[in-house]
Design a protein around this motif. Structure first.
Motif, PDB file in Angstrom:
ATOM      1  N   SER A   1      55.960  36.142  35.074  1.00 49.50           N
ATOM      2  CA  SER A   1      55.234  37.257  34.481  1.00 49.50           C
ATOM      3  C   SER A   1      53.945  36.764  33.802  1.00 49.50           C
ATOM      4  CB  SER A   1      56.142  37.931  33.443  1.00 49.50           C
ATOM      5  OG  SER A   1      55.457  38.971  32.829  1.00 49.50           O
ATOM      6  N   GLY A   2      52.859  37.480  34.032  1.00 55.83           N
ATOM      7  CA  GLY A   2      51.605  37.169  33.363  1.00 55.83           C
ATOM      8  C   GLY A   2      50.762  36.123  34.077  1.00 55.83           C
ATOM      9  N   VAL A   3      51.245  35.634  35.214  1.00 57.33           N
ATOM     10  CA  VAL A   3      50.522  34.566  35.909  1.00 57.33           C
ATOM     11  C   VAL A   3      49.304  35.121  36.662  1.00 57.33           C
ATOM     12  CG1 VAL A   3      51.777  34.604  38.113  1.00 57.33           C
ATOM     13  CG2 VAL A   3      51.023  32.451  37.162  1.00 57.33           C
ATOM     14  N   GLY A   4      49.340  36.444  36.933  1.00 64.85           N
ATOM     15  CA  GLY A   4      48.190  37.070  37.594  1.00 64.85           C
ATOM     16  C   GLY A   4      48.489  37.599  38.994  1.00 64.85           C
ATOM     17  N   LYS A   5      49.729  37.953  39.252  1.00 65.12           N
ATOM     18  CA  LYS A   5      50.095  38.452  40.592  1.00 65.12           C
ATOM     19  C   LYS A   5      49.288  39.710  40.940  1.00 65.12           C
ATOM     20  CE  LYS A   5      54.506  38.641  39.444  1.00 65.12           C
ATOM     21  NZ  LYS A   5      54.497  37.928  38.157  1.00 65.12           N
ATOM     22  N   ASP A   6      49.290  40.668  40.005  1.00 64.85           N
ATOM     23  CA  ASP A   6      48.547  41.912  40.272  1.00 64.85           C
ATOM     24  C   ASP A   6      47.053  41.633  40.407  1.00 64.85           C
ATOM     25  OD1 ASP A   6      50.609  43.683  40.444  1.00 64.85           O
ATOM     26  OD2 ASP A   6      50.622  44.173  38.307  1.00 64.85           O
ATOM     27  N   ALA A   7      46.543  40.772  39.539  1.00 62.06           N
ATOM     28  CA  ALA A   7      45.103  40.468  39.566  1.00 62.06           C
ATOM     29  C   ALA A   7      44.713  39.860  40.919  1.00 62.06           C
ATOM     30  CB  ALA A   7      44.752  39.518  38.425  1.00 62.06           C
TER      31      ALA A   7
ATOM     32  N   ARG B   1      54.648  41.920  46.754  1.00 60.45           N
ATOM     33  CA  ARG B   1      54.498  41.330  45.417  1.00 60.45           C
ATOM     34  C   ARG B   1      55.828  41.514  44.707  1.00 60.45           C
ATOM     35  NH1 ARG B   1      55.006  41.998  40.149  1.00 60.45           N
ATOM     36  NH2 ARG B   1      53.187  42.061  38.789  1.00 60.45           N
TER      37      ARG B   1
ATOM     38  N   ARG C   1      47.389  34.710  28.250  1.00 57.53           N
ATOM     39  CA  ARG C   1      47.041  35.812  29.148  1.00 57.53           C
ATOM     40  C   ARG C   1      47.934  37.023  28.899  1.00 57.53           C
ATOM     41  NH1 ARG C   1      46.394  33.133  34.912  1.00 57.53           N
ATOM     42  NH2 ARG C   1      45.217  31.554  33.822  1.00 57.53           N
TER      43      ARG C   1
ATOM     44  N   ARG D   1      46.853  40.657  27.369  1.00 56.41           N
ATOM     45  CA  ARG D   1      47.068  41.882  28.143  1.00 56.41           C
ATOM     46  C   ARG D   1      47.515  43.044  27.250  1.00 56.41           C
ATOM     47  NH1 ARG D   1      51.065  41.782  33.335  1.00 56.41           N
ATOM     48  NH2 ARG D   1      52.659  41.727  31.721  1.00 56.41           N
TER      49      ARG D   1
ATOM     50  N   ARG E   1      59.861  37.251  28.302  1.00 56.19           N
ATOM     51  CA  ARG E   1      59.067  36.894  29.491  1.00 56.19           C
ATOM     52  C   ARG E   1      58.730  35.398  29.518  1.00 56.19           C
ATOM     53  NH1 ARG E   1      56.340  41.497  32.411  1.00 56.19           N
ATOM     54  NH2 ARG E   1      57.405  43.303  31.577  1.00 56.19           N
TER      55      ARG E   1
ATOM     56  N   ASN F   1      46.295  29.801  39.532  1.00 48.69           N
ATOM     57  CA  ASN F   1      45.356  30.848  39.125  1.00 48.69           C
ATOM     58  C   ASN F   1      44.868  30.489  37.721  1.00 48.69           C
ATOM     59  OD1 ASN F   1      43.945  33.279  38.831  1.00 48.69           O
ATOM     60  ND2 ASN F   1      45.747  34.362  38.068  1.00 48.69           N
ATOM     61  N   ALA F   2      43.801  29.697  37.674  1.00 51.01           N
ATOM     62  CA  ALA F   2      43.306  29.194  36.392  1.00 51.01           C
ATOM     63  C   ALA F   2      42.412  30.223  35.711  1.00 51.01           C
ATOM     64  CB  ALA F   2      42.541  27.886  36.612  1.00 51.01           C
ATOM     65  N   LYS F   3      42.335  30.121  34.407  1.00 53.94           N
ATOM     66  CA  LYS F   3      41.548  31.072  33.609  1.00 53.94           C
ATOM     67  C   LYS F   3      40.104  31.146  34.110  1.00 53.94           C
ATOM     68  CE  LYS F   3      40.388  32.273  28.913  1.00 53.94           C
ATOM     69  NZ  LYS F   3      40.401  31.904  27.513  1.00 53.94           N
ATOM     70  N   GLY F   4      39.640  32.348  34.381  1.00 57.72           N
ATOM     71  CA  GLY F   4      38.266  32.541  34.848  1.00 57.72           C
ATOM     72  C   GLY F   4      38.048  32.112  36.287  1.00 57.72           C
TER      73      GLY F   4
HETATM   74  N1  LIG Z   1      42.340  33.872  36.650  1.00 54.71           N
HETATM   75  C1  LIG Z   1      42.446  34.674  35.568  1.00 54.71           C
HETATM   76  N2  LIG Z   1      41.642  34.438  34.501  1.00 54.71           N
HETATM   77  C2  LIG Z   1      41.728  35.205  33.412  1.00 54.71           C
HETATM   78  N3  LIG Z   1      42.574  36.247  33.258  1.00 54.71           N
HETATM   79  C3  LIG Z   1      43.403  36.524  34.280  1.00 54.71           C
HETATM   80  C4  LIG Z   1      43.379  35.757  35.494  1.00 54.71           C
HETATM   81  N4  LIG Z   1      44.314  36.257  36.320  1.00 54.71           N
HETATM   82  C5  LIG Z   1      44.882  37.285  35.674  1.00 54.71           C
HETATM   83  N5  LIG Z   1      44.350  37.455  34.464  1.00 54.71           N
HETATM   84  C6  LIG Z   1      44.731  38.462  33.432  1.00 54.71           C
HETATM   85  O1  LIG Z   1      46.031  38.072  32.967  1.00 54.71           O
HETATM   86  C7  LIG Z   1      46.819  39.214  32.685  1.00 54.71           C
HETATM   87  C8  LIG Z   1      48.105  39.131  33.489  1.00 54.71           C
HETATM   88  O2  LIG Z   1      47.786  39.296  34.856  1.00 54.71           O
HETATM   89  P1  LIG Z   1      48.661  40.229  35.812  1.00 54.71           P
HETATM   90  O3  LIG Z   1      48.989  41.513  35.130  1.00 54.71           O
HETATM   91  O4  LIG Z   1      47.971  40.274  37.114  1.00 54.71           O
HETATM   92  O5  LIG Z   1      49.975  39.318  35.883  1.00 54.71           O
HETATM   93  P2  LIG Z   1      51.323  39.585  36.674  1.00 54.71           P
HETATM   94  O6  LIG Z   1      51.742  38.262  37.204  1.00 54.71           O
HETATM   95  O7  LIG Z   1      51.132  40.673  37.649  1.00 54.71           O
HETATM   96  O8  LIG Z   1      52.283  40.012  35.477  1.00 54.71           O
HETATM   97  P3  LIG Z   1      53.659  40.846  35.502  1.00 54.71           P
HETATM   98  O9  LIG Z   1      54.589  40.108  36.408  1.00 54.71           O
HETATM   99  O10 LIG Z   1      54.098  40.805  34.090  1.00 54.71           O
HETATM  100  O11 LIG Z   1      53.331  42.223  35.967  1.00 54.71           O
HETATM  101  C9  LIG Z   1      45.980  40.425  33.042  1.00 54.71           C
HETATM  102  O12 LIG Z   1      45.387  40.932  31.874  1.00 54.71           O
HETATM  103  C10 LIG Z   1      44.928  39.852  33.999  1.00 54.71           C
HETATM  104  O13 LIG Z   1      43.720  40.596  33.951  1.00 54.71           O
END
Ligand SMILES: Nc1ncnc2c1ncn2[C@@H]1O[C@H](COP(=O)(O)OP(=O)(O)OP(=O)(O)O)[C@@H](O)[C@H]1O
Length: 283
Positions: free
Chosen positions: A98-104, A185, A218, A222, A233, A253-256
Protein backbone atom coordinates in the motif's frame (compact mmCIF):
# COMPACT_ATOMS: atom_id res chain seq x y z
CA UNK A 1 21.37 -23.03 -49.45
CA UNK A 2 20.68 -19.55 -50.80
CA UNK A 3 24.34 -18.63 -50.60
CA UNK A 4 25.22 -21.78 -52.48
CA UNK A 5 22.74 -21.02 -55.23
CA UNK A 6 23.89 -17.44 -55.64
CA UNK A 7 27.54 -18.36 -55.99
CA UNK A 8 26.96 -21.07 -58.55
CA UNK A 9 27.67 -20.62 -62.27
CA UNK A 10 24.00 -21.17 -62.75
CA UNK A 11 23.27 -17.75 -61.27
CA UNK A 12 25.89 -16.04 -63.34
CA UNK A 13 24.42 -17.41 -66.57
CA UNK A 14 21.33 -15.21 -66.28
CA UNK A 15 21.43 -12.19 -68.58
CA UNK A 16 19.99 -8.86 -67.50
CA UNK A 17 18.22 -6.58 -68.12
CA UNK A 18 15.09 -6.07 -70.19
CA UNK A 19 15.62 -9.28 -72.05
CA UNK A 20 14.03 -12.62 -71.52
CA UNK A 21 15.87 -14.49 -68.79
CA UNK A 22 18.22 -16.96 -70.39
CA UNK A 23 19.55 -19.88 -68.48
CA UNK A 24 22.37 -21.91 -69.95
CA UNK A 25 22.27 -24.84 -67.57
CA UNK A 26 19.64 -27.17 -66.23
CA UNK A 27 16.31 -25.53 -65.68
CA UNK A 28 15.12 -25.54 -62.08
CA UNK A 29 11.69 -26.74 -61.16
CA UNK A 30 9.05 -24.20 -62.13
CA UNK A 31 7.54 -21.78 -59.64
CA UNK A 32 5.32 -23.57 -57.22
CA UNK A 33 1.76 -22.34 -57.38
CA UNK A 34 1.18 -20.05 -54.39
CA UNK A 35 -1.95 -18.19 -53.39
CA UNK A 36 0.22 -15.61 -51.57
CA UNK A 37 1.03 -12.45 -53.52
CA UNK A 38 4.67 -12.16 -54.37
CA UNK A 39 6.64 -8.97 -54.70
CA UNK A 40 7.48 -9.61 -58.32
CA UNK A 41 3.88 -10.34 -59.29
CA UNK A 42 2.89 -7.01 -57.80
CA UNK A 43 5.69 -5.09 -59.50
CA UNK A 44 6.11 -6.97 -62.77
CA UNK A 45 5.24 -3.96 -64.95
CA UNK A 46 8.26 -2.11 -63.55
CA UNK A 47 10.50 -4.42 -65.52
CA UNK A 48 9.33 -2.90 -68.80
CA UNK A 49 10.66 0.55 -67.91
CA UNK A 50 14.42 0.87 -68.40
CA UNK A 51 16.16 2.59 -65.49
CA UNK A 52 18.46 4.53 -67.75
CA UNK A 53 18.09 4.29 -71.54
CA UNK A 54 21.59 5.76 -72.15
CA UNK A 55 23.49 3.28 -70.05
CA UNK A 56 25.57 0.48 -71.52
CA UNK A 57 23.82 -2.70 -72.72
CA UNK A 58 25.16 -4.75 -69.80
CA UNK A 59 23.49 -3.50 -66.68
CA UNK A 60 22.91 -4.82 -63.22
CA UNK A 61 19.36 -6.12 -62.83
CA UNK A 62 16.56 -3.91 -61.66
CA UNK A 63 15.04 -4.81 -58.30
CA UNK A 64 11.93 -6.45 -59.85
CA UNK A 65 14.13 -8.45 -62.19
CA UNK A 66 16.38 -9.50 -59.38
CA UNK A 67 13.41 -10.56 -57.28
CA UNK A 68 11.81 -12.45 -60.18
CA UNK A 69 15.06 -14.24 -60.88
CA UNK A 70 15.53 -15.19 -57.23
CA UNK A 71 11.99 -16.46 -57.03
CA UNK A 72 12.50 -18.50 -60.17
CA UNK A 73 15.68 -20.06 -58.85
CA UNK A 74 14.24 -20.80 -55.44
CA UNK A 75 11.13 -22.25 -57.01
CA UNK A 76 8.70 -20.24 -54.93
CA UNK A 77 7.37 -16.70 -54.65
CA UNK A 78 8.37 -14.26 -51.92
CA UNK A 79 5.42 -13.80 -49.64
CA UNK A 80 4.32 -10.40 -48.37
CA UNK A 81 2.89 -12.08 -45.25
CA UNK A 82 4.63 -11.30 -41.91
CA UNK A 83 7.52 -13.67 -41.20
CA UNK A 84 6.36 -14.26 -37.62
CA UNK A 85 2.83 -14.15 -36.22
CA UNK A 86 1.84 -11.16 -34.06
CA UNK A 87 2.74 -11.55 -30.35
CA UNK A 88 0.23 -13.09 -27.97
CA UNK A 89 -1.88 -10.88 -25.75
CA UNK A 90 -0.54 -10.80 -22.21
CA UNK A 91 -1.91 -10.24 -18.72
CA UNK A 92 0.17 -7.86 -16.62
CA UNK A 93 -0.42 -8.01 -12.89
CA UNK A 94 0.76 -4.85 -11.11
CA UNK A 95 1.07 -5.25 -7.37
CA UNK A 96 2.97 -3.93 -4.38
CA UNK A 97 2.49 -2.72 -0.82
CA UNK A 98 0.00 0.00 0.00
CA UNK A 99 1.20 3.50 -0.85
CA UNK A 100 3.93 2.37 -3.23
CA UNK A 101 2.19 4.07 -6.16
CA UNK A 102 0.21 1.35 -7.96
CA UNK A 103 -2.62 3.71 -8.91
CA UNK A 104 -0.19 6.48 -9.84
CA UNK A 105 1.80 4.18 -12.16
CA UNK A 106 -1.31 2.66 -13.71
CA UNK A 107 -2.96 6.04 -14.30
CA UNK A 108 0.16 7.29 -16.08
CA UNK A 109 0.45 4.09 -18.09
CA UNK A 110 -3.15 4.59 -19.21
CA UNK A 111 -2.14 8.01 -20.58
CA UNK A 112 0.99 6.96 -22.41
CA UNK A 113 0.29 3.50 -23.79
CA UNK A 114 -2.38 2.27 -26.15
CA UNK A 115 -3.62 -1.29 -26.58
CA UNK A 116 -4.00 -1.96 -22.86
CA UNK A 117 -7.22 -2.72 -21.05
CA UNK A 118 -7.27 -1.84 -17.36
CA UNK A 119 -9.65 -4.27 -15.73
CA UNK A 120 -12.49 -2.81 -13.70
CA UNK A 121 -13.12 -4.87 -10.57
CA UNK A 122 -16.61 -5.91 -9.48
CA UNK A 123 -17.55 -5.13 -5.88
CA UNK A 124 -20.49 -5.61 -3.56
CA UNK A 125 -19.75 -2.44 -1.61
CA UNK A 126 -22.00 0.58 -2.09
CA UNK A 127 -20.90 3.32 -4.48
CA UNK A 128 -19.22 6.30 -2.78
CA UNK A 129 -19.93 9.90 -3.81
CA UNK A 130 -17.94 10.79 -6.92
CA UNK A 131 -17.46 7.17 -8.01
CA UNK A 132 -18.67 6.06 -11.44
CA UNK A 133 -20.14 2.60 -12.09
CA UNK A 134 -18.10 0.79 -14.74
CA UNK A 135 -15.13 3.15 -14.30
CA UNK A 136 -14.06 2.87 -10.67
CA UNK A 137 -15.79 -0.47 -10.06
CA UNK A 138 -18.73 -2.47 -11.30
CA UNK A 139 -21.10 -2.05 -8.37
CA UNK A 140 -23.31 -5.08 -7.90
CA UNK A 141 -25.51 -6.31 -5.07
CA UNK A 142 -24.17 -8.93 -2.66
CA UNK A 143 -26.56 -11.51 -4.12
CA UNK A 144 -25.45 -10.69 -7.64
CA UNK A 145 -21.82 -11.00 -6.60
CA UNK A 146 -22.43 -14.40 -5.00
CA UNK A 147 -24.21 -15.59 -8.15
CA UNK A 148 -21.15 -14.53 -10.15
CA UNK A 149 -19.01 -16.63 -7.82
CA UNK A 150 -21.34 -19.59 -8.20
CA UNK A 151 -21.34 -19.32 -11.99
CA UNK A 152 -17.50 -19.14 -12.02
CA UNK A 153 -17.60 -15.73 -13.69
CA UNK A 154 -14.72 -14.38 -11.58
CA UNK A 155 -11.05 -15.04 -12.11
CA UNK A 156 -10.42 -14.43 -8.41
CA UNK A 157 -12.30 -12.78 -5.60
CA UNK A 158 -11.79 -11.84 -1.98
CA UNK A 159 -13.67 -10.50 0.98
CA UNK A 160 -12.00 -7.18 1.80
CA UNK A 161 -13.10 -5.36 4.96
CA UNK A 162 -16.48 -7.17 4.81
CA UNK A 163 -17.16 -6.45 1.11
CA UNK A 164 -16.53 -8.66 -1.90
CA UNK A 165 -14.17 -7.70 -4.72
CA UNK A 166 -13.50 -9.81 -7.79
CA UNK A 167 -12.11 -9.81 -11.33
CA UNK A 168 -14.69 -10.60 -14.04
CA UNK A 169 -13.34 -13.20 -16.48
CA UNK A 170 -15.60 -12.07 -19.32
CA UNK A 171 -14.06 -8.59 -19.37
CA UNK A 172 -10.60 -10.11 -19.80
CA UNK A 173 -11.74 -12.53 -22.51
CA UNK A 174 -13.57 -9.83 -24.48
CA UNK A 175 -10.67 -7.40 -24.48
CA UNK A 176 -8.07 -10.05 -25.28
CA UNK A 177 -10.25 -11.10 -28.22
CA UNK A 178 -9.94 -7.48 -29.45
CA UNK A 179 -6.15 -7.84 -29.36
CA UNK A 180 -5.61 -5.82 -26.18
CA UNK A 181 -3.26 -6.66 -23.34
CA UNK A 182 -4.75 -6.78 -19.87
CA UNK A 183 -3.58 -4.88 -16.80
CA UNK A 184 -4.70 -6.01 -13.35
CA UNK A 185 -3.99 -3.94 -10.26
CA UNK A 186 -4.16 -6.06 -7.14
CA UNK A 187 -2.77 -6.12 -3.61
CA UNK A 188 -0.11 -8.67 -2.68
CA UNK A 189 -2.67 -11.21 -1.49
CA UNK A 190 -4.54 -10.88 -4.78
CA UNK A 191 -1.28 -11.33 -6.70
CA UNK A 192 -0.57 -14.55 -4.80
CA UNK A 193 -4.02 -15.91 -5.65
CA UNK A 194 -3.59 -14.91 -9.29
CA UNK A 195 -0.20 -16.62 -9.42
CA UNK A 196 -1.85 -19.83 -8.23
CA UNK A 197 -4.55 -19.48 -10.91
CA UNK A 198 -2.54 -18.11 -13.83
CA UNK A 199 0.89 -19.59 -13.07
CA UNK A 200 3.47 -18.39 -15.55
CA UNK A 201 0.89 -17.42 -18.14
CA UNK A 202 0.78 -13.85 -16.74
CA UNK A 203 3.49 -11.29 -16.04
CA UNK A 204 3.79 -10.27 -12.39
CA UNK A 205 5.34 -6.90 -11.55
CA UNK A 206 6.18 -5.89 -7.97
CA UNK A 207 6.31 -2.15 -7.38
CA UNK A 208 8.52 -0.85 -4.56
CA UNK A 209 9.43 2.57 -3.25
CA UNK A 210 13.12 3.44 -3.02
CA UNK A 211 12.98 3.03 0.77
CA UNK A 212 10.55 2.20 3.52
CA UNK A 213 10.72 5.79 4.78
CA UNK A 214 9.80 7.13 1.33
CA UNK A 215 6.82 4.80 1.16
CA UNK A 216 5.53 5.80 4.63
CA UNK A 217 5.98 9.50 3.86
CA UNK A 218 3.98 9.02 0.65
CA UNK A 219 1.16 7.40 2.59
CA UNK A 220 1.17 10.20 5.18
CA UNK A 221 1.18 12.86 2.44
CA UNK A 222 -1.78 11.16 0.74
CA UNK A 223 -3.86 11.98 3.85
CA UNK A 224 -6.38 9.19 3.21
CA UNK A 225 -5.61 7.03 6.26
CA UNK A 226 -5.93 7.57 10.00
CA UNK A 227 -2.91 6.97 12.23
CA UNK A 228 -4.28 3.49 13.11
CA UNK A 229 -4.84 2.62 9.46
CA UNK A 230 -1.35 3.83 8.64
CA UNK A 231 0.08 1.51 11.28
CA UNK A 232 -1.74 -1.50 9.79
CA UNK A 233 -0.65 -0.64 6.24
CA UNK A 234 2.99 -0.09 7.15
CA UNK A 235 3.18 -3.28 9.24
CA UNK A 236 1.54 -5.20 6.37
CA UNK A 237 3.94 -3.67 3.85
CA UNK A 238 6.92 -4.94 5.86
CA UNK A 239 5.56 -8.45 5.67
CA UNK A 240 4.58 -8.16 2.00
CA UNK A 241 8.08 -7.39 0.72
CA UNK A 242 8.94 -11.01 1.58
CA UNK A 243 6.71 -12.13 -1.30
CA UNK A 244 8.94 -10.51 -3.90
CA UNK A 245 10.25 -13.91 -5.01
CA UNK A 246 6.86 -14.85 -6.45
CA UNK A 247 7.08 -12.04 -9.01
CA UNK A 248 8.74 -11.86 -12.42
CA UNK A 249 9.91 -8.24 -12.29
CA UNK A 250 10.50 -5.55 -9.71
CA UNK A 251 10.16 -1.84 -10.52
CA UNK A 252 11.30 0.94 -8.20
CA UNK A 253 8.92 3.90 -8.09
CA UNK A 254 11.20 6.53 -6.56
CA UNK A 255 10.01 9.90 -5.30
CA UNK A 256 9.55 12.33 -8.19
CA UNK A 257 10.49 9.58 -10.68
CA UNK A 258 7.05 8.28 -11.59
CA UNK A 259 7.88 8.65 -15.27
CA UNK A 260 10.91 6.33 -14.91
CA UNK A 261 8.78 3.68 -13.21
CA UNK A 262 6.19 3.86 -16.00
CA UNK A 263 8.96 3.65 -18.63
CA UNK A 264 10.28 0.55 -16.92
CA UNK A 265 6.84 -1.08 -16.94
CA UNK A 266 6.54 -0.25 -20.65
CA UNK A 267 9.95 -1.85 -21.27
CA UNK A 268 8.79 -5.00 -19.50
CA UNK A 269 5.71 -5.14 -21.73
CA UNK A 270 7.90 -4.63 -24.83
CA UNK A 271 10.29 -7.37 -23.72
CA UNK A 272 7.42 -9.76 -23.09
CA UNK A 273 6.04 -9.00 -26.54
CA UNK A 274 9.43 -9.81 -28.08
CA UNK A 275 9.83 -13.19 -26.40
CA UNK A 276 10.47 -16.12 -28.72
CA UNK A 277 8.54 -18.41 -26.39
CA UNK A 278 5.40 -16.41 -25.71
CA UNK A 279 3.24 -16.85 -22.65
CA UNK A 280 -0.12 -18.43 -23.43
CA UNK A 281 -3.01 -17.23 -21.29
CA UNK A 282 -5.70 -19.76 -20.43
CA UNK A 283 -8.54 -18.56 -18.25
N1 LIG B 1 7.01 8.45 -7.87
C1 LIG B 1 6.25 9.14 -6.99
N2 LIG B 1 6.75 10.27 -6.45
C2 LIG B 1 6.02 10.97 -5.57
N3 LIG B 1 4.78 10.65 -5.15
C3 LIG B 1 4.24 9.52 -5.65
C4 LIG B 1 4.94 8.71 -6.60
N4 LIG B 1 4.16 7.66 -6.91
C5 LIG B 1 3.03 7.81 -6.20
N5 LIG B 1 3.06 8.91 -5.46
C6 LIG B 1 2.02 9.40 -4.51
O1 LIG B 1 2.01 8.48 -3.41
C7 LIG B 1 0.70 8.30 -2.93
C8 LIG B 1 0.37 6.81 -2.96
O2 LIG B 1 0.27 6.41 -4.31
P1 LIG B 1 -0.91 5.46 -4.81
O3 LIG B 1 -2.22 5.89 -4.23
O4 LIG B 1 -0.79 5.36 -6.28
O5 LIG B 1 -0.44 4.11 -4.10
P2 LIG B 1 -1.12 2.68 -4.14
O6 LIG B 1 0.00 1.71 -4.21
O7 LIG B 1 -2.13 2.62 -5.21
O8 LIG B 1 -1.78 2.63 -2.69
P3 LIG B 1 -2.98 1.72 -2.13
O9 LIG B 1 -2.58 0.30 -2.34
O10 LIG B 1 -3.03 2.08 -0.69
O11 LIG B 1 -4.21 2.12 -2.87
C9 LIG B 1 -0.22 9.12 -3.81
O12 LIG B 1 -0.49 10.34 -3.17
C10 LIG B 1 0.62 9.33 -5.08
O13 LIG B 1 0.27 10.54 -5.74
Amino acid sequence: MIRKLCSSSFTRSIIFPNKPIFISRSIPKPLRHSSALSYSSLKMTDTQIPDNPNSSPVQSPTKPESLRSLEFQLGSSFSVDPIIPPPNQIIIVVSGPSGVGKDAVINKLREVREGLHFVVTATSRPMRPGEVDGKDYFFVSRDHFLSMVENEELLEYALVYGEYKGIPKKQIQEHMAKGEDIVLRVDIQGAQTLRRILGNSAVFIFLVAESELAMVERLIDRKTESQEELLVRVATAREEVRHLNNFDYVVVNAKGRLHDAVNRVESIIDAEKSKVHQRIVRI
